[in-house]
Design an enzyme around this catalytic site. Structure first.
Site, PDB file in Angstrom:
ATOM      1  N   LYS A 112       0.842  -1.204   0.000  1.00  0.00           N
ATOM      2  CA  LYS A 112       0.000   0.000   0.000  1.00  0.00           C
ATOM      3  C   LYS A 112       0.876   1.253   0.000  1.00  0.00           C
ATOM      4  CE  LYS A 112      -0.328  -0.410   5.015  1.00  0.00           C
ATOM      5  NZ  LYS A 112      -1.096  -0.996   6.121  1.00  0.00           N
TER       6      LYS A 112
ATOM      7  N   TYR B 131      17.493  30.169   7.889  1.00  0.00           N
ATOM      8  CA  TYR B 131      16.332  30.930   8.384  1.00  0.00           C
ATOM      9  C   TYR B 131      16.374  31.080   9.898  1.00  0.00           C
ATOM     10  CZ  TYR B 131      13.666  30.716   4.003  1.00  0.00           C
ATOM     11  OH  TYR B 131      13.213  30.883   2.726  1.00  0.00           O
TER      12      TYR B 131
HETATM   13  C1  LIG Z   1      -0.321  -1.985   6.782  1.00  0.00           C
HETATM   14  C2  LIG Z   1      -0.932  -3.280   7.102  1.00  0.00           C
HETATM   15  C3  LIG Z   1      -0.173  -4.456   7.133  1.00  0.00           C
HETATM   16  C4  LIG Z   1       1.337  -4.452   7.058  1.00  0.00           C
HETATM   17  O1  LIG Z   1       1.822  -4.033   8.307  1.00  0.00           O
HETATM   18  P1  LIG Z   1       3.387  -3.911   8.625  1.00  0.00           P
HETATM   19  O2  LIG Z   1       3.412  -3.523  10.073  1.00  0.00           O
HETATM   20  O3  LIG Z   1       3.912  -2.832   7.736  1.00  0.00           O
HETATM   21  O4  LIG Z   1       4.005  -5.216   8.365  1.00  0.00           O
HETATM   22  C5  LIG Z   1      -0.835  -5.651   7.278  1.00  0.00           C
HETATM   23  N1  LIG Z   1      -2.180  -5.696   7.429  1.00  0.00           N
HETATM   24  C6  LIG Z   1      -2.940  -4.582   7.452  1.00  0.00           C
HETATM   25  C7  LIG Z   1      -4.399  -4.702   7.632  1.00  0.00           C
HETATM   26  C8  LIG Z   1      -2.344  -3.329   7.310  1.00  0.00           C
HETATM   27  O5  LIG Z   1      -3.108  -2.234   7.341  1.00  0.00           O
END
Ligand SMILES: *Cc1c(COP(=O)(O)O)cnc(C)c1O
Length: 342
Positions: free
Chosen positions: A31, A236
């Site tokens: 994702k 800055y």
């Molecule tokens: C993001 C996510 C994962 C992966 O989690 P990590 O901690 O990055 O391994 C797995 N399952 C769900 C539902 C997630 O939202």
């Protein structure tokens, strides 16, 4: 300015995590554009390593993953079937009775998955809702039933056992493949592995997977160097004042590239360094939108680029300094960098 992504390290991390749960299929979570690293490239490398199941957050993320992962892979959409979502050939993870009925009405016979809420109270069907829907949902043969752990990065947290028990109460006896573990859950051990694991951050080199190989290097080109003398200030707000003659390098990157402004030095107190190999060059003064200044006095020769992220300074090191987690550092890395894959 180059974000270099080591796909062989990514593949090695995937392989190691898969090996920790040998009885389960290792899905890959890609994702948010593959945690900022480029979903298509990441998915292609992982498919070459044997991954056949991928998870994204939104339907809009599916096409890039499909291009990388190939036509045969399964792509699960964690937000499920939202009103109007263009799911195409992806598999929605249905999170509520409302999503279930919407999906069955508009995609009858097409594959779907179910997410149950085992206590995190974020996404998924609650035990009562599931009890009412279970028979009908199982009759439609979901691809997968999953839930997500809230505290898996804290192995001794009682929430882990509590969620495991809740998930089992909702799913024991069901023949559909089950999934509970992300990276943290994989590290909790076999009780948590079930049939499919869902690693994300560990593949990308982040905590809580302590044995991860570093995957990213962020190199920032030096545009100019100058000498400042005692009493002169840099950047800055004049927040950093030279106490002695100092050689200052200015690099072409800043907070518009996801390099958080909170990495600025605290007055003259050093907060983070840029790296020239193993040599550390403290950041001086404020991080600007497109520029950062660093003390390169200790270098015999100023290189063409200095690294913000490297094996010597990981996403978690940077995250600790600004009080966040490696996930946020990775996914903040801007769109302005060319990404180079090795
Ligand atoms: C993001 C996510 C994962 C992966 O989690 P990590 O901690 O990055 O391994 C797995 N399952 C769900 C539902 C997630 O939202």
């Amino acid at each position: 300015m180059v974000l270099q992504i080591d796909l062989s390290a990514l593949r090695a991390n995937y392989r190691t995590l898969a090996g920790l749960a040998p009885g389960a299929r290792a899905a890959a979570v890609v994702k948010a554009n593959g945690y900022g690293l480029g979903a298509e490239h990441v998915a292609r490398a992982l498919a070459q390593e044997g991954a056949t199941d991928f998870f994204v957050a939104l339907a809009s993320e599916v096409p890039a993953v499909r291009r990388g992962a190939g036509a045969e892979s399964r792509i699960f959409v964690l937000s499920g079937h939202m009103e109007g979502a263009a799911l195409g050939d992806a598999i929605p993870v249905l999170n509520s009775a409302e999503q279930f009925f919407r999906d069955r009405a508009t995609r009858p016979g097409r594959p779907f998955a179910i997410q149950l809420d085992s206590g995190m109270n974020r996404l998924g069907m609650e035990p009562g809702e599931w009890a009412g829907l279970k028979a009908e949902a199982l009759a439609a043969a979901p691809e997968l039933i999953m839930s997500h752990l809230a505290c898996a990065d804290e192995p001794d947290h009682p929430m882990n056992r509590q969620q495991l028990q809740c998930f089992r109460e909702m799913t024991d006896g069901v023949t559909v493949p089950r999934s509970l573990a992300a990276t943290g859950g994989i590290l909790l051990g076999p009780d948590y592995h079930f049939d499919i694991t869902r690693a994300g951050i560990g593949m990308y080199g982040g905590q809580p997977f302590a044995d991860a190989k570093p995957v990213v290097r962020l190199s920032l080109p030096v545009i100019q160097t100058r000498e400042v003398i005692a009493g002169e200030t840099v950047g800055y707000g004049n927040t950093w004042t030279a106490r002695r003659t100092t050689r200052v390098a200015t690099v072409a990157a800043g907070y518009a590239d996801g390099i958080h402004r909170a990495l600025s030095s605290d007055g003259n107190r050093r907060r983070i360094d840029l790296l020239a190999g193993d040599n550390r060059c403290p950041v001086l003064g404020r991080v600007s939108m497109d520029l950062i200044t660093a003390d390169v006095s200790a270098l015999d020769e100023v290189p063409a680029a200095l690294d913000l992220l490297s094996p010597a300074q990981t996403v978690d090191d940077v995250a600790d300094i600004i009080g966040t987690i490696g996930y946020e550092v990775l996914t903040s890395l801007g769109a302005r960098y060319p990404r180079s894959y090795v």
